[in-house]
Design a protein around this motif. Structure first.
Motif, PDB file in Angstrom:
ATOM      1  N   SER A 176       0.808  -1.219   0.000  1.00  0.00           N
ATOM      2  CA  SER A 176       0.000   0.000   0.000  1.00  0.00           C
ATOM      3  C   SER A 176       0.841   1.268   0.000  1.00  0.00           C
ATOM      4  CB  SER A 176      -0.915   0.017   1.231  1.00  0.00           C
ATOM      5  OG  SER A 176      -0.160   0.058   2.418  1.00  0.00           O
ATOM      6  N   LEU A 177       2.157   1.136   0.151  1.00  0.00           N
ATOM      7  CA  LEU A 177       3.021   2.301   0.231  1.00  0.00           C
ATOM      8  C   LEU A 177       3.808   2.498  -1.058  1.00  0.00           C
ATOM      9  CD1 LEU A 177       4.460   1.827   3.846  1.00  0.00           C
ATOM     10  CD2 LEU A 177       2.626   3.373   3.128  1.00  0.00           C
ATOM     11  N   LYS A 178       4.102   3.750  -1.360  1.00  0.00           N
ATOM     12  CA  LYS A 178       4.920   4.121  -2.510  1.00  0.00           C
ATOM     13  C   LYS A 178       5.992   5.108  -2.053  1.00  0.00           C
ATOM     14  CE  LYS A 178       1.472   5.770  -4.812  1.00  0.00           C
ATOM     15  NZ  LYS A 178       0.658   6.376  -5.903  1.00  0.00           N
ATOM     16  N   VAL A 179       6.973   5.307  -2.902  1.00  0.00           N
ATOM     17  CA  VAL A 179       8.015   6.266  -2.569  1.00  0.00           C
ATOM     18  C   VAL A 179       7.420   7.653  -2.367  1.00  0.00           C
ATOM     19  CG1 VAL A 179      10.112   7.387  -3.433  1.00  0.00           C
ATOM     20  CG2 VAL A 179       9.791   4.951  -3.763  1.00  0.00           C
ATOM     21  N   THR A 180       6.342   7.944  -3.088  1.00  0.00           N
ATOM     22  CA  THR A 180       5.723   9.264  -3.002  1.00  0.00           C
ATOM     23  C   THR A 180       4.644   9.350  -1.925  1.00  0.00           C
ATOM     24  OG1 THR A 180       4.230   8.583  -4.795  1.00  0.00           O
ATOM     25  CG2 THR A 180       6.194   9.839  -5.413  1.00  0.00           C
ATOM     26  N   SER A 181       4.444   8.283  -1.153  1.00  0.00           N
ATOM     27  CA  SER A 181       3.432   8.323  -0.089  1.00  0.00           C
ATOM     28  C   SER A 181       3.842   9.315   1.000  1.00  0.00           C
ATOM     29  CB  SER A 181       3.253   6.927   0.532  1.00  0.00           C
ATOM     30  OG  SER A 181       2.752   6.009  -0.415  1.00  0.00           O
ATOM     31  N   PRO A 182       2.891  10.022   1.606  1.00  0.00           N
ATOM     32  CA  PRO A 182       3.228  10.990   2.647  1.00  0.00           C
ATOM     33  C   PRO A 182       3.620  10.303   3.958  1.00  0.00           C
ATOM     34  CG  PRO A 182       0.860  10.850   2.415  1.00  0.00           C
ATOM     35  CD  PRO A 182       1.440  10.011   1.307  1.00  0.00           C
ATOM     36  N   PHE A 183       4.197  11.081   4.839  1.00  0.00           N
ATOM     37  CA  PHE A 183       4.624  10.592   6.149  1.00  0.00           C
ATOM     38  C   PHE A 183       3.482   9.896   6.864  1.00  0.00           C
ATOM     39  CE2 PHE A 183       4.910  11.146  10.734  1.00  0.00           C
ATOM     40  CZ  PHE A 183       6.196  10.740  11.028  1.00  0.00           C
ATOM     41  N   GLU A 184       2.287  10.458   6.776  1.00  0.00           N
ATOM     42  CA  GLU A 184       1.143   9.914   7.508  1.00  0.00           C
ATOM     43  C   GLU A 184       0.804   8.495   7.081  1.00  0.00           C
ATOM     44  OE1 GLU A 184       0.964  14.325   7.806  1.00  0.00           O
ATOM     45  OE2 GLU A 184       1.383  12.872   6.224  1.00  0.00           O
ATOM     46  N   ASP A 185       0.998   8.163   5.800  1.00  0.00           N
ATOM     47  CA  ASP A 185       0.736   6.801   5.341  1.00  0.00           C
ATOM     48  C   ASP A 185       1.706   5.812   5.979  1.00  0.00           C
ATOM     49  OD1 ASP A 185      -1.231   7.895   3.822  1.00  0.00           O
ATOM     50  OD2 ASP A 185      -0.431   7.263   1.878  1.00  0.00           O
ATOM     51  N   PHE A 186       2.951   6.232   6.120  1.00  0.00           N
ATOM     52  CA  PHE A 186       3.938   5.358   6.759  1.00  0.00           C
ATOM     53  C   PHE A 186       3.637   5.216   8.250  1.00  0.00           C
ATOM     54  CE2 PHE A 186       6.135   6.344   2.853  1.00  0.00           C
ATOM     55  CZ  PHE A 186       6.854   5.184   2.584  1.00  0.00           C
ATOM     56  N   GLN A 187       3.215   6.305   8.888  1.00  0.00           N
ATOM     57  CA  GLN A 187       2.851   6.199  10.303  1.00  0.00           C
ATOM     58  C   GLN A 187       1.654   5.273  10.478  1.00  0.00           C
ATOM     59  OE1 GLN A 187       2.137   9.890  12.433  1.00  0.00           O
ATOM     60  NE2 GLN A 187       1.014   8.813  14.056  1.00  0.00           N
ATOM     61  N   ILE A 228      15.312  10.338  -2.270  1.00  0.00           N
ATOM     62  CA  ILE A 228      16.033  11.071  -1.229  1.00  0.00           C
ATOM     63  C   ILE A 228      15.063  11.798  -0.310  1.00  0.00           C
ATOM     64  CG2 ILE A 228      17.688  12.943  -0.827  1.00  0.00           C
ATOM     65  CD1 ILE A 228      18.992  12.079  -3.509  1.00  0.00           C
ATOM     66  N   HIS A 229      13.981  12.311  -0.874  1.00  0.00           N
ATOM     67  CA  HIS A 229      12.973  12.988  -0.047  1.00  0.00           C
ATOM     68  C   HIS A 229      12.409  12.051   1.011  1.00  0.00           C
ATOM     69  CE1 HIS A 229       9.478  15.313   1.177  1.00  0.00           C
ATOM     70  NE2 HIS A 229       8.702  14.303   0.818  1.00  0.00           N
ATOM     71  N   LEU A 230      12.211  10.812   0.636  1.00  0.00           N
ATOM     72  CA  LEU A 230      11.678   9.849   1.593  1.00  0.00           C
ATOM     73  C   LEU A 230      12.705   9.537   2.679  1.00  0.00           C
ATOM     74  CD1 LEU A 230       9.055   8.224   1.980  1.00  0.00           C
ATOM     75  CD2 LEU A 230      10.175   6.305   0.850  1.00  0.00           C
ATOM     76  N   VAL A 231      13.969   9.433   2.268  1.00  0.00           N
ATOM     77  CA  VAL A 231      15.026   9.126   3.228  1.00  0.00           C
ATOM     78  C   VAL A 231      15.344  10.331   4.107  1.00  0.00           C
ATOM     79  CG1 VAL A 231      17.444   8.442   3.470  1.00  0.00           C
ATOM     80  CG2 VAL A 231      15.999   7.346   1.745  1.00  0.00           C
ATOM     81  N   ALA A 258      12.989  18.344  -1.225  1.00  0.00           N
ATOM     82  CA  ALA A 258      11.538  18.491  -1.163  1.00  0.00           C
ATOM     83  C   ALA A 258      10.875  17.404  -2.001  1.00  0.00           C
ATOM     84  CB  ALA A 258      11.142  19.868  -1.680  1.00  0.00           C
ATOM     85  N   LYS A 259       9.586  17.249  -1.831  1.00  0.00           N
ATOM     86  CA  LYS A 259       8.826  16.310  -2.643  1.00  0.00           C
ATOM     87  C   LYS A 259       8.867  16.777  -4.101  1.00  0.00           C
ATOM     88  CE  LYS A 259       4.122  14.539  -3.355  1.00  0.00           C
ATOM     89  NZ  LYS A 259       2.720  14.606  -2.869  1.00  0.00           N
ATOM     90  N   PRO A 260       9.246  15.913  -5.038  1.00  0.00           N
ATOM     91  CA  PRO A 260       9.378  16.352  -6.434  1.00  0.00           C
ATOM     92  C   PRO A 260       8.041  16.410  -7.155  1.00  0.00           C
ATOM     93  CG  PRO A 260       9.881  14.028  -6.292  1.00  0.00           C
ATOM     94  CD  PRO A 260       9.608  14.488  -4.871  1.00  0.00           C
ATOM     95  N   CYS A 261       8.022  17.156  -8.232  1.00  0.00           N
ATOM     96  CA  CYS A 261       6.869  17.176  -9.129  1.00  0.00           C
ATOM     97  C   CYS A 261       7.152  16.162 -10.234  1.00  0.00           C
ATOM     98  CB  CYS A 261       6.663  18.564  -9.720  1.00  0.00           C
ATOM     99  SG  CYS A 261       6.488  19.882  -8.497  1.00  0.00           S
ATOM    100  N   LEU A 262       6.617  14.982 -10.105  1.00  0.00           N
ATOM    101  CA  LEU A 262       6.886  13.927 -11.082  1.00  0.00           C
ATOM    102  C   LEU A 262       6.090  14.176 -12.361  1.00  0.00           C
ATOM    103  CD1 LEU A 262       6.831  10.850  -8.684  1.00  0.00           C
ATOM    104  CD2 LEU A 262       8.843  11.932  -9.701  1.00  0.00           C
ATOM    105  N   PRO A 263       6.685  13.937 -13.519  1.00  0.00           N
ATOM    106  CA  PRO A 263       5.974  14.148 -14.785  1.00  0.00           C
ATOM    107  C   PRO A 263       4.750  13.248 -14.894  1.00  0.00           C
ATOM    108  CG  PRO A 263       8.334  13.838 -15.144  1.00  0.00           C
ATOM    109  CD  PRO A 263       8.066  13.476 -13.724  1.00  0.00           C
ATOM    110  N   ALA A 264       3.732  13.758 -15.552  1.00  0.00           N
ATOM    111  CA  ALA A 264       2.528  12.967 -15.830  1.00  0.00           C
ATOM    112  C   ALA A 264       2.636  12.445 -17.258  1.00  0.00           C
ATOM    113  CB  ALA A 264       1.274  13.812 -15.650  1.00  0.00           C
TER     114      ALA A 264
END
Length: 586
Positions: free
Chosen positions: A47-58, A126-129, A135-141
């Motif tokens: 259920s987790l991704k590299v782009t998941s927010p801190f709250e999802d990991f908590q 790196i943002h996750l680590v 900062a959280k990147p803006c990933l291309p769509a």
């Protein structure tokens, strides 16, 4: 997923939720999951991704270890994404991870691919680590489609041929011509000279490239082009055909093995997205070989050379499982006349007949005729003016390739007549991109972006930008240290600037070079640039800088504009002197 949904529902009640903060046991446990456990056992956290927010990991820690996190987190607050600025600490870390770290210790980056993942994807890691570093990147769509763009609805190509050799001396040796790799990004990226931005501001929507090194990543260039709304036409290098010691020229033009190995590596070095399942959507066409009719000798083996290369590309795709965002395939012929046939068209007809009867020259592994009818487009290079071109090619093409048997679109790989006034000629050429007049004609690529001083002779007549005397910086490319020079406009025989004529024809409507220079000067004089320069001179260790710069000296400003009463040095280091008035000149 059900357990996570329950945890999120539980978090909806404000009185029952608490997002951990630094110093809490829960915060430490969550950060451990984000920076270590998640990457070591990603399969355990579907259920987790590299782009998941801190709250999802908590929430995940709360689900599995309530003693560490007794409360579920409150709803995550929106976090604005921010892509990294060149020369920042985050750029240093992401570029080092991309260029060095993942190659040395790939297990540290289980969700990324060496040579293929983008700089933003490394930033996300790196943002996750360490969110304080990046900062959280803006990933291309990325868009997805099932039919090659050039074989679908009518598509207008307003392109520019791009081979910006950074050499000013005739006869100088160019050791590498892959200008869509990372190291030459000082030429085309916004933080550098900004060639892509210049082309875009001229109204161009396509860039056509030539050689490419399959050992280099091309993801950054494709992402940059897509961000600017520009399509990319790439060329296969001549290396597997005529330059390598084991080139297929030496094996009677059986080119399958050489092209297969080269192209498969190309696919793995940034041509693909979605875990190697789809082409990058900026990549629209691949030129198997530029002007094969002038390179394959004897000419009657051109069929075998192109058919085996065509087959190799299809096999490489099949072996990697590539199905999404298919690209068009082509061979760009010269406008030469052979055996009394129509220039350019004769070579295209010969290849079509070759594909229909391919077994007389080559035994393919794939259905080449089916692939031809679904993905092939024709292309040629020419130095003819528009009036001659219509009479010799466009007025005749439909009878060969736009009929009840087959419908194969056409584009011009290189277009530039040096013997006419380019203003009216280019406008008439662009007007010919009209589905009512020529329903098969997609458009052209103007030849070319910058002057090839190194080639000398007649080759110097084609570039629309020459090189000035301001050294914007240096790059170590293929072991060859070269300077990146500022651009100056080149005039045609009528005394008009070629770039202005092309911009007017393409609908750019602005002085592209002056516009780009004003943007560079604003950046060069601002605090963000000064911080970047300090980082370059004071920032990480020299050894680390050598890695993350990608071989580029980016200590110089992006601009080098010759103002009246302002020297080149003052333009390069604007904080050393007060700004002086005066118009800018390329």
């Amino acid at each position: 997923l059900k357990q996570r949904a329950a945890a999120e529902a539980h978090a909806a009640a404000d009185d029952d939720c608490e997002t951990a903060v630094d110093g809490d046991e829960c915060y430490s446990a969550t950060r451990l999951l984000m920076s270590k456990d998640f990457f070591e056992n990603m399969q355990d956290y579907p259920s987790l991704k590299v782009t998941s927010p801190f709250e999802d990991f908590q929430a995940e820690v709360h689900r599995t270890n309530t003693s560490a996190c007794p409360k579920a987190p409150c709803a995550a607050k929106p976090v604005q994404c921010q892509n990294i600025a060149h020369s920042s600490d985050c750029w240093a870390a992401a570029a080092w991870a991309k260029d060095d770290g993942i190659w040395a210790t790939p297990e540290w980056y289980p969700e990324l691919q060496a040579g293929a993942s983008s700089i933003q994807e490394f930033q996300a890691h790196i943002h996750l680590v360490d969110p304080t570093l990046c900062a959280k990147p803006c990933l291309p769509a990325y868009v997805h489609y099932s039919t090659p763009t050039y074989r679908g609805e009518p598509h207008a190509i307003k392109g520019i041929s791009y081979g910006p050799a950074p050499l000013k001396v005739r006869g100088a040796a160019l050791l590498g011509d892959d200008f869509m790799a990372d190291i030459p990004s000082m030429l085309w990226a916004d933080w550098g000279r900004g060639d892509l931005a210049i082309m875009k501001s001229m109204g161009a929507n396509t860039v056509r490239l030539y050689g490419n090194n399959p050992n280099e990543s091309h993801r950054m260039f494709l992402d940059e082009a897509m961000d600017k709304g520009m399509d990319v036409i790439v060329g296969q290098s001549d290396w597997p055909f005529i330059q390598a010691m084991d080139s297929c020229m030496r094996s009677n033009w059986y080119c399958f093995d050489q092209v297969y190995e080269s192209y498969k590596l190309n696919l793995a070095r940034g041509f693909l997205i979605d875990g190697n399942r789809s082409y990058h959507p900026a990549l629209k066409a691949v030129i198997l070989l530029n002007e094969p009719d002038l390179k394959v000798h004897p000419r009657d083996l051109t069929c075998r050379a192109l058919a085996s290369a065509f087959d190799a590309v299809l096999q490489a795709e099949k072996d990697l499982g590539v199905t999404g965002n298919p690209v068009a395939l082509t061979a760009t012929f010269s406008f030469g006349v052979f055996n009394g046939q129509a220039p350019g068209l004769g070579q295209m007809v010969e290849f079509y007949e070759c594909i229909k009867n391919v077994h007389t020259a080559y035994a393919p592994r794939n259905d080449l005729l089916k692939a031809y009818r679904e993905r092939w487009v024709n292309s040629f290079n020419t130095a003819k003016d528009v009036t001659s071109l219509k009479e010799m090619a466009l007025d005749k093409y439909g009878g060969y390739f736009w009929n009840s048997e087959t419908k194969i679109p056409l584009f011009i790989g290189e277009y530039h007549s040096v013997y006419v006034d380019n203003g009216p000629d280019l406008k008439e050429m662009v007007a010919a991109i009209n589905p009512k007049t020529y329903p098969f004609f997609m458009g052209m690529n103007f030849f070319e972006f910058s002057v090839r001083y190194d080639k000398g002779g007649t080759e110097e007549a084609f570039g629309m930008f020459g090189y000035g005397n301001c050294n914007l910086g240096q790059m170590n490319y293929s072991g060859q240290v070269t300077s990146v020079w500022d651009l100056k406009k080149v005039k045609d025989r009528a005394g008009d600037a070629l770039s202005d004529a092309l911009s007017a024809a393409y609908g750019g409507g602005v002085d592209a070079l002056a516009k780009r220079h004003s943007v560079r000067m604003a950046a060069a004089e601002g605090p963000a640039f000064l911080a970047g320069r300090r980082l370059a001179s004071e920032g990480p260790t020299a050894a680390l800088r050598g890695h993350f710069r990608g071989g580029v000296d980016f200590g110089h400003p992006r601009a080098c504009v010759a103002h009246s009463r302002r020297t080149c040095a003052e333009a390069r280091f604007p904080w050393r002197s007060s700004a002086l008035p005066g118009g800018s000149q390329a």
